[in-house]
Design an enzyme around this catalytic site. Structure first.
Site, PDB file in Angstrom:
ATOM      1  N   TRP A 298     -17.374 -14.574  20.713  1.00  0.00           N
ATOM      2  CA  TRP A 298     -17.433 -15.676  19.745  1.00  0.00           C
ATOM      3  C   TRP A 298     -16.108 -16.425  19.746  1.00  0.00           C
ATOM      4  O   TRP A 298     -15.118 -15.959  19.182  1.00  0.00           O
ATOM      5  CB  TRP A 298     -17.726 -15.137  18.342  1.00  0.00           C
ATOM      6  CG  TRP A 298     -19.084 -14.498  18.268  1.00  0.00           C
ATOM      7  CD1 TRP A 298     -20.267 -15.128  18.072  1.00  0.00           C
ATOM      8  CD2 TRP A 298     -19.383 -13.109  18.407  1.00  0.00           C
ATOM      9  NE1 TRP A 298     -21.295 -14.220  18.066  1.00  0.00           N
ATOM     10  CE2 TRP A 298     -20.785 -12.966  18.274  1.00  0.00           C
ATOM     11  CE3 TRP A 298     -18.615 -11.953  18.625  1.00  0.00           C
ATOM     12  CZ2 TRP A 298     -21.426 -11.730  18.363  1.00  0.00           C
ATOM     13  CZ3 TRP A 298     -19.254 -10.736  18.715  1.00  0.00           C
ATOM     14  CH2 TRP A 298     -20.652 -10.640  18.580  1.00  0.00           C
TER      15      TRP A 298
ATOM     16  N   HIS B 206     -21.211 -16.989  13.443  1.00  0.00           N
ATOM     17  CA  HIS B 206     -22.646 -16.669  13.392  1.00  0.00           C
ATOM     18  C   HIS B 206     -23.017 -16.427  11.932  1.00  0.00           C
ATOM     19  O   HIS B 206     -22.121 -16.406  11.068  1.00  0.00           O
ATOM     20  CB  HIS B 206     -22.996 -15.469  14.275  1.00  0.00           C
ATOM     21  CG  HIS B 206     -22.100 -14.259  14.076  1.00  0.00           C
ATOM     22  ND1 HIS B 206     -22.234 -13.102  14.799  1.00  0.00           N
ATOM     23  CD2 HIS B 206     -21.059 -14.038  13.228  1.00  0.00           C
ATOM     24  CE1 HIS B 206     -21.323 -12.224  14.412  1.00  0.00           C
ATOM     25  NE2 HIS B 206     -20.596 -12.759  13.475  1.00  0.00           N
TER      26      HIS B 206
ATOM     27  N   ARG C  26     -18.293 -22.847  16.624  1.00  0.00           N
ATOM     28  CA  ARG C  26     -17.649 -22.211  17.784  1.00  0.00           C
ATOM     29  C   ARG C  26     -16.617 -23.161  18.365  1.00  0.00           C
ATOM     30  O   ARG C  26     -16.847 -24.377  18.449  1.00  0.00           O
ATOM     31  CB  ARG C  26     -18.700 -21.877  18.860  1.00  0.00           C
ATOM     32  CG  ARG C  26     -19.820 -20.951  18.394  1.00  0.00           C
ATOM     33  CD  ARG C  26     -19.589 -19.494  18.716  1.00  0.00           C
ATOM     34  NE  ARG C  26     -20.614 -18.679  18.049  1.00  0.00           N
ATOM     35  CZ  ARG C  26     -21.643 -18.114  18.666  1.00  0.00           C
ATOM     36  NH1 ARG C  26     -21.795 -18.248  19.968  1.00  0.00           N
ATOM     37  NH2 ARG C  26     -22.508 -17.389  17.985  1.00  0.00           N
TER      38      ARG C  26
ATOM     39  N   GLN D 184     -27.919 -21.450  12.754  1.00  0.00           N
ATOM     40  CA  GLN D 184     -28.617 -20.207  13.076  1.00  0.00           C
ATOM     41  C   GLN D 184     -29.465 -19.802  11.880  1.00  0.00           C
ATOM     42  O   GLN D 184     -29.221 -20.250  10.745  1.00  0.00           O
ATOM     43  CB  GLN D 184     -27.610 -19.072  13.325  1.00  0.00           C
ATOM     44  CG  GLN D 184     -26.896 -19.143  14.658  1.00  0.00           C
ATOM     45  CD  GLN D 184     -26.086 -17.877  14.926  1.00  0.00           C
ATOM     46  OE1 GLN D 184     -25.770 -17.109  14.020  1.00  0.00           O
ATOM     47  NE2 GLN D 184     -25.744 -17.674  16.195  1.00  0.00           N
TER      48      GLN D 184
ATOM     49  N   VAL E 190     -25.486  -3.891  16.344  1.00  0.00           N
ATOM     50  CA  VAL E 190     -26.841  -3.328  16.463  1.00  0.00           C
ATOM     51  C   VAL E 190     -26.851  -2.265  17.577  1.00  0.00           C
ATOM     52  O   VAL E 190     -26.038  -2.302  18.485  1.00  0.00           O
ATOM     53  CB  VAL E 190     -27.899  -4.418  16.779  1.00  0.00           C
ATOM     54  CG1 VAL E 190     -28.140  -5.306  15.577  1.00  0.00           C
ATOM     55  CG2 VAL E 190     -27.506  -5.236  18.003  1.00  0.00           C
TER      56      VAL E 190
ATOM     57  N   ALA F  84     -32.114  -6.406  12.617  1.00  0.00           N
ATOM     58  CA  ALA F  84     -31.504  -7.704  12.336  1.00  0.00           C
ATOM     59  C   ALA F  84     -31.754  -8.609  13.532  1.00  0.00           C
ATOM     60  O   ALA F  84     -31.990  -8.133  14.651  1.00  0.00           O
ATOM     61  CB  ALA F  84     -30.005  -7.556  12.092  1.00  0.00           C
TER      62      ALA F  84
HETATM   63  N1  PHE Z   1     -25.081 -12.966  15.596  1.00  0.00           N
HETATM   64  C1  PHE Z   1     -25.514 -12.896  16.941  1.00  0.00           C
HETATM   65  C2  PHE Z   1     -25.011 -14.145  17.692  1.00  0.00           C
HETATM   66  O1  PHE Z   1     -24.711 -15.134  17.076  1.00  0.00           O
HETATM   67  C3  PHE Z   1     -27.036 -12.827  17.057  1.00  0.00           C
HETATM   68  C4  PHE Z   1     -27.566 -11.545  16.502  1.00  0.00           C
HETATM   69  C5  PHE Z   1     -27.886 -11.442  15.148  1.00  0.00           C
HETATM   70  C6  PHE Z   1     -27.777 -10.447  17.311  1.00  0.00           C
HETATM   71  C7  PHE Z   1     -28.396 -10.259  14.649  1.00  0.00           C
HETATM   72  C8  PHE Z   1     -28.293  -9.279  16.806  1.00  0.00           C
HETATM   73  C9  PHE Z   1     -28.590  -9.208  15.469  1.00  0.00           C
HETATM   74  O2  PHE Z   1     -24.895 -14.134  18.891  1.00  0.00           O
END
Ligand code: PHE
Length: 344
Positions: A156, A175, A201, A215, A258, A312
């Site tokens: 990120w 995010h 970003r 998002q 995750v 998630a």
């Molecule tokens: N937050 C992650 C992204 O922006 C996406 C994501 C959200 C992945 C939740 C797994 C679980 O790349």
């Protein structure tokens, strides 16, 4: 005398005939019926006549007076009627003409998409919440199992509001995942929520990258939630948004918060899997990242990972209308160009 009266009457009527406006009519009235008018003078002169003659002439004069008054009234009426008709004709409006077009506003395609996706999840029991765009390092990274100096932070490119060397510096969230932590800190399971919002970003913009984009985060935590729930829920979402006949593919992916982590793709609806421009010749279109909430993340918010589990996901919003309508440049969304926006 009587003959004179008859003449006067004939003259008065022939003049009256050709009068075509109220001003001339008033002059005519004064000429014949006014205090010094011809007929009035005749009537006044009656007193000098012998009784017999006076009766005859008087009766005739009164008759003529009545006739002239009636003629006057008639002319007045017809002149008024005429001028009304002229006025109406002049101010005539055509009520069948189409009106001026009214400018009708509409929702931005991004807003439309957010509403549609949130409605799909709301129908499956998810609540919709929002959170801050300026975020602490702690929520954006630390609590999501992305420690300081961990190479995963490179996933990120971050816009820092404060120098990143500080204790818990501020940043623009990269995010919507920090809202997972904020929500779980405040509530106990069961948790089911989607969180739409802006993310940022630090990247050069091009056709597929913007420094600000949207998002929608999703989070479900409860006893006994499994990968099967993740797949079922996200598959249902894909079919509701991209079409009943869609197929879904899950592959391994890595996100520190995750375990296991997946990316979900759906079969390309243009080539139906054969490979085309839209899917980059792969037959599949990646639409989101997801996974089972990492035990480390659950512990962080004081959820016992031996009791609770959850999934998630995070989905990019602009990509949905881009795929749907074949929009090839994400920069069109925020270029404020009505020629683009009016198409949705
Ligand atoms: N937050 C992650 C992204 O922006 C996406 C994501 C959200 C992945 C939740 C797994 C679980 O790349």
């Amino acid at each position: 005398m009587l003959a004179e009266l008859e003449q006067l009457k004939a003259r008065a009527f022939s003049e009256l005939d050709v009068i075509d406006n109220l001003k001339h009519l008033e002059e005519w009235r004064l000429r014949y019926l006014g205090r010094k008018g011809s007929l009035t003078l005749v009537l006044r002169g009656l007193s000098g006549l012998p009784l017999e003659e006076r009766r005859v002439v008087g009766a005739a004069a009164n008759e003529i007076k009545a006739a002239l008054e009636a003629g006057l009234k008639q002319k007045q009426d017809s002149l008024k009627e005429q001028s009304l008709a002229v006025a109406l004709q002049k101010s005539r409006i055509d009520v069948t003409l189409p009106g001026y077009p009214v400018n009708v506003g509409r929702f931005h395609p991004t807003t439309q998409t957010i509403r549609e996706v949130c409605a799909v999840f709301a129908s499956m029991g998810f609540q919709v919440i929002e959170g801050p765009e300026v975020e602490w390092d702690y929520y954006n990274f630390e609590a999501l199992n992305i420690p300081r100096d961990h190479p995963a932070r490179d996933m990120w490119a971050t816009l820092w509001v404060e120098a990143p060397e500080g204790e818990n510096p501020m940043l623009l969230r990269t995010h919507t995942s920090p809202m997972q932590i904020r929500l779980m800190e405040k509530t106990r399971p069961p948790v089911r929520a989607v969180i739409p919002g802006k993310t940022y970003r630090y990247e050069a913009t091009d056709a597929t990258h913007e420094s600000m984009f949207y998002q929608i985060e999703g989070l479900a935590v409860d006893r006994g939630i499994t990968m099967g729930d993740l797949k079922g829920t996200l598959f249902e979402f894909a079919r509701r948004v991209f079409g009943e006949e869609r197929r879904a593919r899950f592959r391994c992916d890595y996100f520190p918060f995750v375990e296991p982590g997946v990316e979900m793709a759906i079969d390309c609806w243009v080539c139906r899997g054969k490979g085309c421009r839209l899917c980059g010749n792969t037959g599949w279109i990646e639409i989101l990242g997801a996974g089972m909430v990492h035990p480390q993340v659950l512990r962080r918010v004081d959820y016992d990972p031996d009791v609770y589990s959850g999934f998630a996901f995070g989905v990019g919003v602009e990509r949905i209308p881009m795929l749907r309508y074949g929009i090839e440049d994400i920069r069109l969304f925020y270029g404020n160009d009505l020629r683009f926006l009016k198409q949705f």
